[in-house]
Each structure stands twice: as structure tokens, then as C-alpha cells.
Motif scaffolding. Sequence first.
Motif, PDB file in Angstrom:
ATOM      1  N   PRO A 137      15.791  31.485   5.256  1.00 54.76           N
ATOM      2  CA  PRO A 137      14.334  31.419   5.178  1.00 54.76           C
ATOM      3  C   PRO A 137      13.806  30.205   5.933  1.00 54.76           C
ATOM      4  O   PRO A 137      14.494  29.184   6.042  1.00 54.76           O
ATOM      5  N   ARG A 138      12.623  30.345   6.452  1.00 47.63           N
ATOM      6  CA  ARG A 138      11.977  29.231   7.151  1.00 47.63           C
ATOM      7  C   ARG A 138      11.742  28.102   6.150  1.00 47.63           C
ATOM      8  O   ARG A 138      11.346  28.350   5.011  1.00 47.63           O
ATOM      9  N   PRO A 139      12.000  26.860   6.533  1.00 45.57           N
ATOM     10  CA  PRO A 139      11.764  25.757   5.601  1.00 45.57           C
ATOM     11  C   PRO A 139      10.267  25.639   5.298  1.00 45.57           C
ATOM     12  O   PRO A 139       9.429  26.071   6.091  1.00 45.57           O
ATOM     13  N   PRO A 140       9.935  25.046   4.161  1.00 49.43           N
ATOM     14  CA  PRO A 140       8.520  24.894   3.820  1.00 49.43           C
ATOM     15  C   PRO A 140       7.782  24.078   4.873  1.00 49.43           C
ATOM     16  O   PRO A 140       8.383  23.286   5.608  1.00 49.43           O
ATOM     17  N   ASP A 141       6.475  24.254   4.930  1.00 48.64           N
ATOM     18  CA  ASP A 141       5.666  23.557   5.935  1.00 48.64           C
ATOM     19  C   ASP A 141       5.735  22.041   5.778  1.00 48.64           C
ATOM     20  O   ASP A 141       5.604  21.309   6.750  1.00 48.64           O
ATOM     21  N   ASN A 142       5.926  21.567   4.552  1.00 53.26           N
ATOM     22  CA  ASN A 142       5.968  20.120   4.328  1.00 53.26           C
ATOM     23  C   ASN A 142       7.379  19.548   4.442  1.00 53.26           C
ATOM     24  O   ASN A 142       7.629  18.421   4.046  1.00 53.26           O
ATOM     25  N   TYR A 143       8.296  20.306   4.994  1.00 59.13           N
ATOM     26  CA  TYR A 143       9.698  19.900   5.094  1.00 59.13           C
ATOM     27  C   TYR A 143       9.870  18.587   5.869  1.00 59.13           C
ATOM     28  O   TYR A 143      10.617  17.702   5.455  1.00 59.13           O
ATOM     29  N   GLY A 144       9.173  18.449   6.977  1.00 60.58           N
ATOM     30  CA  GLY A 144       9.272  17.222   7.773  1.00 60.58           C
ATOM     31  C   GLY A 144       8.799  16.008   7.005  1.00 60.58           C
ATOM     32  O   GLY A 144       9.405  14.933   7.069  1.00 60.58           O
ATOM     33  N   LYS A 145       7.707  16.186   6.248  1.00 66.00           N
ATOM     34  CA  LYS A 145       7.182  15.077   5.450  1.00 66.00           C
ATOM     35  C   LYS A 145       8.168  14.690   4.354  1.00 66.00           C
ATOM     36  O   LYS A 145       8.361  13.502   4.074  1.00 66.00           O
ATOM     37  N   VAL A 146       8.812  15.676   3.741  1.00 62.52           N
ATOM     38  CA  VAL A 146       9.810  15.412   2.703  1.00 62.52           C
ATOM     39  C   VAL A 146      10.974  14.620   3.292  1.00 62.52           C
ATOM     40  O   VAL A 146      11.423  13.631   2.710  1.00 62.52           O
ATOM     41  N   LEU A 147      11.462  15.036   4.454  1.00 58.81           N
ATOM     42  CA  LEU A 147      12.573  14.317   5.089  1.00 58.81           C
ATOM     43  C   LEU A 147      12.187  12.875   5.426  1.00 58.81           C
ATOM     44  O   LEU A 147      12.993  11.954   5.256  1.00 58.81           O
ATOM     45  N   GLN A 148      10.962  12.691   5.888  1.00 64.27           N
ATOM     46  CA  GLN A 148      10.504  11.348   6.235  1.00 64.27           C
ATOM     47  C   GLN A 148      10.460  10.459   4.992  1.00 64.27           C
ATOM     48  O   GLN A 148      10.895   9.305   5.025  1.00 64.27           O
ATOM     49  N   GLN A 149       9.939  10.991   3.892  1.00 66.23           N
ATOM     50  CA  GLN A 149       9.858  10.208   2.660  1.00 66.23           C
ATOM     51  C   GLN A 149      11.245   9.903   2.111  1.00 66.23           C
ATOM     52  O   GLN A 149      11.516   8.792   1.675  1.00 66.23           O
ATOM     53  N   LEU A 150      12.137  10.888   2.141  1.00 63.07           N
ATOM     54  CA  LEU A 150      13.511  10.650   1.669  1.00 63.07           C
ATOM     55  C   LEU A 150      14.218   9.614   2.532  1.00 63.07           C
ATOM     56  O   LEU A 150      14.992   8.794   2.032  1.00 63.07           O
ATOM     57  N   SER A 151      13.936   9.633   3.815  1.00 61.80           N
ATOM     58  CA  SER A 151      14.518   8.628   4.712  1.00 61.80           C
ATOM     59  C   SER A 151      14.030   7.230   4.346  1.00 61.80           C
ATOM     60  O   SER A 151      14.797   6.268   4.371  1.00 61.80           O
ATOM     61  N   ALA A 152      12.752   7.119   4.009  1.00 61.60           N
ATOM     62  CA  ALA A 152      12.202   5.818   3.614  1.00 61.60           C
ATOM     63  C   ALA A 152      12.879   5.315   2.336  1.00 61.60           C
ATOM     64  O   ALA A 152      13.236   4.133   2.236  1.00 61.60           O
ATOM     65  N   TYR A 153      13.077   6.211   1.358  1.00 64.10           N
ATOM     66  CA  TYR A 153      13.776   5.813   0.136  1.00 64.10           C
ATOM     67  C   TYR A 153      15.203   5.376   0.455  1.00 64.10           C
ATOM     68  O   TYR A 153      15.696   4.383  -0.085  1.00 64.10           O
ATOM     69  N   GLY A 154      15.868   6.114   1.334  1.00 64.86           N
ATOM     70  CA  GLY A 154      17.232   5.760   1.725  1.00 64.86           C
ATOM     71  C   GLY A 154      17.296   4.401   2.404  1.00 64.86           C
ATOM     72  O   GLY A 154      18.226   3.622   2.166  1.00 64.86           O
ATOM     73  N   ASN A 155      16.304   4.117   3.253  1.00 67.68           N
ATOM     74  CA  ASN A 155      16.265   2.811   3.925  1.00 67.68           C
ATOM     75  C   ASN A 155      16.120   1.677   2.909  1.00 67.68           C
ATOM     76  O   ASN A 155      16.757   0.629   3.042  1.00 67.68           O
ATOM     77  N   ASN A 156      15.270   1.894   1.897  1.00 64.15           N
ATOM     78  CA  ASN A 156      15.099   0.862   0.869  1.00 64.15           C
ATOM     79  C   ASN A 156      16.401   0.611   0.122  1.00 64.15           C
ATOM     80  O   ASN A 156      16.778  -0.539  -0.132  1.00 64.15           O
ATOM     81  N   LEU A 157      17.109   1.697  -0.236  1.00 66.50           N
ATOM     82  CA  LEU A 157      18.393   1.539  -0.915  1.00 66.50           C
ATOM     83  C   LEU A 157      19.417   0.848  -0.020  1.00 66.50           C
ATOM     84  O   LEU A 157      20.219   0.027  -0.480  1.00 66.50           O
ATOM     85  N   ASN A 158      19.382   1.147   1.264  1.00 66.41           N
ATOM     86  CA  ASN A 158      20.312   0.534   2.210  1.00 66.41           C
ATOM     87  C   ASN A 158      20.065  -0.971   2.327  1.00 66.41           C
ATOM     88  O   ASN A 158      21.016  -1.754   2.443  1.00 66.41           O
ATOM     89  N   GLN A 159      18.807  -1.372   2.301  1.00 67.02           N
ATOM     90  CA  GLN A 159      18.494  -2.810   2.353  1.00 67.02           C
ATOM     91  C   GLN A 159      19.061  -3.537   1.131  1.00 67.02           C
ATOM     92  O   GLN A 159      19.613  -4.633   1.247  1.00 67.02           O
TER      93      GLN A 159
END
Length: 125
Positions: free
Chosen positions: A69-91
Motif C-alpha cells: 500500500p502507498r504510505p500515508p501522506d504524512n509519512y515524510g513528516k513522521v520520518l523527519q520527526q523520528l529522525s529528530a528524536y533519534g538525533n537527540n538520543l544520539n547526542q
Amino acid sequence: MCISASPNRDALFLCPDFIGGIPIRKRNNRVVVHLNDAELSKLEQDSATAGMCREKYIRLALMGITIHPRPPDNYGKVLQQLSAYGNNLNQIAHVVNATGRATAEQLDTALQILEKTWDYVEDTL
């Protein structure tokens, strides 16, 4: 050829099978398949869920390619937010690795970030 079902005639020119209004056909063989109402409905539903036209859906299915199935329309925004959380944990992890120990505050912050991540994923997906 993918033709939009919309009555807008300009939709034909947005299709990759057309360049400057001139059809560019790469597939010269036509196959006619007769479907009953239930089969057509299933084809329409499945191709819409995959986010592609019927012709492309049928070609991929014939090649044995798994169609997701096609990913949801907000998929890119979700990935961006998860990346930000991951960056904080990495710091936090870098600081802990450099000092050799983690403070209670760092652990609480990491736990809060993980909880935010789970909440965000549950709310958006």
C-alpha cells in the motif's frame, strides 16, 4: 497508458506516457481481460490503495512483484520527526560514552524522548 479518471483534459498531459501532448508508447501489445463487477471493484480498490493506475498495478502483479500500500501522506513528516528524536538520543549517547557514565537527568531525558517517540508513532500512524 495511465489516464486520469477526471474530466480534466489536461490530466492526459501529466501522464509520463505523454510528452508535449504526443503519446509515447513503449508497450505495443494490448490484452483485453473481461472482469465481473466484483473483480473490477477489487482491482480498482487494490490499485487505489497502492497509489497507481490499474495498468501499472496489473503489470507489476504479472511480474510477481509484491505490491505494498502507498504510505500515508504524512509519512515524510513522521520520518523527519523520528529522525529528530533519534538525533537527540544520539547526542545523549555521545556524552555518556565520552564521560563513561550517565546522570539521572540524562536517563530521564532519554526516557522522555523514547516516550514521545512512541506517542508520536501511535498518534500519526
